[in-house]
Enzyme design. Sequence first.
Site, PDB file in Angstrom:
ATOM      1  N   ASP A 205      -8.331   1.222   2.282  1.00  0.00           N
ATOM      2  CA  ASP A 205      -7.460   2.686   2.696  1.00  0.00           C
ATOM      3  C   ASP A 205      -6.582   2.302   1.187  1.00  0.00           C
ATOM      4  O   ASP A 205      -7.027   0.953   0.507  1.00  0.00           O
ATOM      5  CB  ASP A 205      -6.599   2.692   3.222  1.00  0.00           C
ATOM      6  CG  ASP A 205      -5.578   2.277   3.983  1.00  0.00           C
ATOM      7  OD1 ASP A 205      -5.413   2.355   4.991  1.00  0.00           O
ATOM      8  OD2 ASP A 205      -5.259   1.117   3.581  1.00  0.00           O
TER       9      ASP A 205
ATOM     10  N   MET B 247       7.286   5.518   2.813  1.00  0.00           N
ATOM     11  CA  MET B 247       7.227   7.234   2.796  1.00  0.00           C
ATOM     12  C   MET B 247       8.228   7.884   2.796  1.00  0.00           C
ATOM     13  O   MET B 247       7.923   8.666   3.334  1.00  0.00           O
ATOM     14  CB  MET B 247       5.462   7.603   3.985  1.00  0.00           C
ATOM     15  CG  MET B 247       4.280   6.517   4.351  1.00  0.00           C
ATOM     16  SD  MET B 247       2.792   6.710   6.016  1.00  0.00           S
ATOM     17  CE  MET B 247       4.501   6.044   7.149  1.00  0.00           C
TER      18      MET B 247
ATOM     19  N   LYS C  89      -6.765   8.367   0.389  1.00  0.00           N
ATOM     20  CA  LYS C  89      -7.000   8.447  -0.851  1.00  0.00           C
ATOM     21  C   LYS C  89      -4.717   8.556  -1.459  1.00  0.00           C
ATOM     22  O   LYS C  89      -4.301   8.353  -0.098  1.00  0.00           O
ATOM     23  CB  LYS C  89      -7.163  10.114  -1.892  1.00  0.00           C
ATOM     24  CG  LYS C  89      -8.208   9.604  -1.791  1.00  0.00           C
ATOM     25  CD  LYS C  89      -9.232   9.757  -3.156  1.00  0.00           C
ATOM     26  CE  LYS C  89     -10.692   9.226  -2.720  1.00  0.00           C
ATOM     27  NZ  LYS C  89     -11.551  10.120  -1.587  1.00  0.00           N
TER      28      LYS C  89
END
Length: 473
Positions: free
Chosen positions: A247, A382, A269
């Site tokens: 990834d 994140m 992505k």
Amino acid sequence: MQYLPLFVKLTDKPVLIVGGGSVALRKAGTLLSAGAKLFVVSPEFSPEFTNWQQQGKAELITGYFSPELLDGKLLVIAATDNDSVNAAVYNAATARNMLVNTVDDQPKCGFIFPSIIDRNPIIIAISSFGTAPVLARRLREKLETLLPQHLGPLAQLVGRFRDQVKARIKGFAARRQFWEKVFNSDVVRDVQANQLPQAEQRLAALLAEPQQLAGEVYVVGAGPGDPELLTLKALQLMQQADVVVYDYLVSPEIMQLVRRDAELICVGKKAGAHSVAQRDTNQILIDLALAGKKICRLKGGDPFIFGRGGEEIQALLPHNIAFQVVPGVTAAAGCAAYAGIPLTHRDYAQSVQFVTGHCRPDGSEPDWQSMSTANQTVVIYMGLMKAAHIQQQLLAAGRAATTPVAIIENGTRLQQRIITTELSELAAKVSTEQVQSPALLIIGEVVSLQRQLHWFGARPNSAVFAQPLTRLG
Ligand code: SAH
């Protein structure tokens, strides 16, 4: 690539050397060891050349260089101590499109002699193309010590079995798996112990066993970006895989290290952009494994920390697909180390939480209260998109507005950027500094140590912790 490394078969091929002194001698020795047929032109020759002539290995031409001597030669070496003679050889050869090497004059080289590590039939050639000869020499010394002497006999043994293996095992992938099995077996130990007949018997026995392609998934953590943070096991499995499913978090430098002819499948992505759905990724792994492939599922950081490694393995279970898991340096550990922020410290933080900034599937909030007291570190993965929400929730839960915060973009990579600020400024900084993914947030008093412990790359561009460090508690 300034020069393409090629291995050239020189057996009985005519090569012209211009020069008969010690420099020419060195090159001649190398060329003779590859079986070249030497023609040497010079007004005089050192005695070794005369010996070689007597042994029929070299033809000596007493006199000066003239372009007709190039006729019918494959390569030419200008090895005189006279620059204008060397230049004349170079010009004449280049005009004929011939490859020429001018000793100690790299701009006048159409080809160069690399330094060689010889474990015949395995040959390694190294060059820095004249830019860093000492570095190239040190690299060579390092490789010499790394490459065991038994490599040559092992390659010879394998060479003797090649045709039989080709006849018995059909298909490139199946043969590759067979050879991987051989190299992981006691055949290698036998060769190391110089027990060649035993090694040969063992190899023959392995070949006689029924061969079947067995698929397997290696779930491998690739770390946060610096390729030197890969584990040895990760590297080994990256080199063995038929297919690498990766990834976006896996850095390009790390992708350079996967087996050159492995099939590469990208399933992720950057955040926000399209990526392959998890269920499709699972299906790709299942289909490839059932087709007998060895798959390296390469993930950024650690596969079991916000990596969905567990889910992918759960998907393999009903199909009885074999798997292994290789841990990686997770972003929190990598970024903290390369930013000079100890995640715990006896005086500043007694615990650390790893939290995801992404919403949970049911939309519920994380336990902000548990992150609100001082003396603990919160690492948010994140968290970029949700920076404003994180700031607001932590402040509302009572975490001090002045709590130091580090935003680490591209941690451990050459482009690493660290922005330090305070909790009340977090969202504003993410926006004014236009922070890009991947980025990690470290929140807590330990961040103030960064000023003292910084060591990797550029200093952060906002030094908000100018006051002397004060211990808590
Ligand atoms: N399994 C990974 C985490 C995947 S979640 C691990 O153990 O590290 C993806 C998040 O990890 C990114 O949004 C970012 O917050 C963090 N991350 C991964 N690599 C990073 C890097 N090199 N620098 C900063 N953050 C990184």
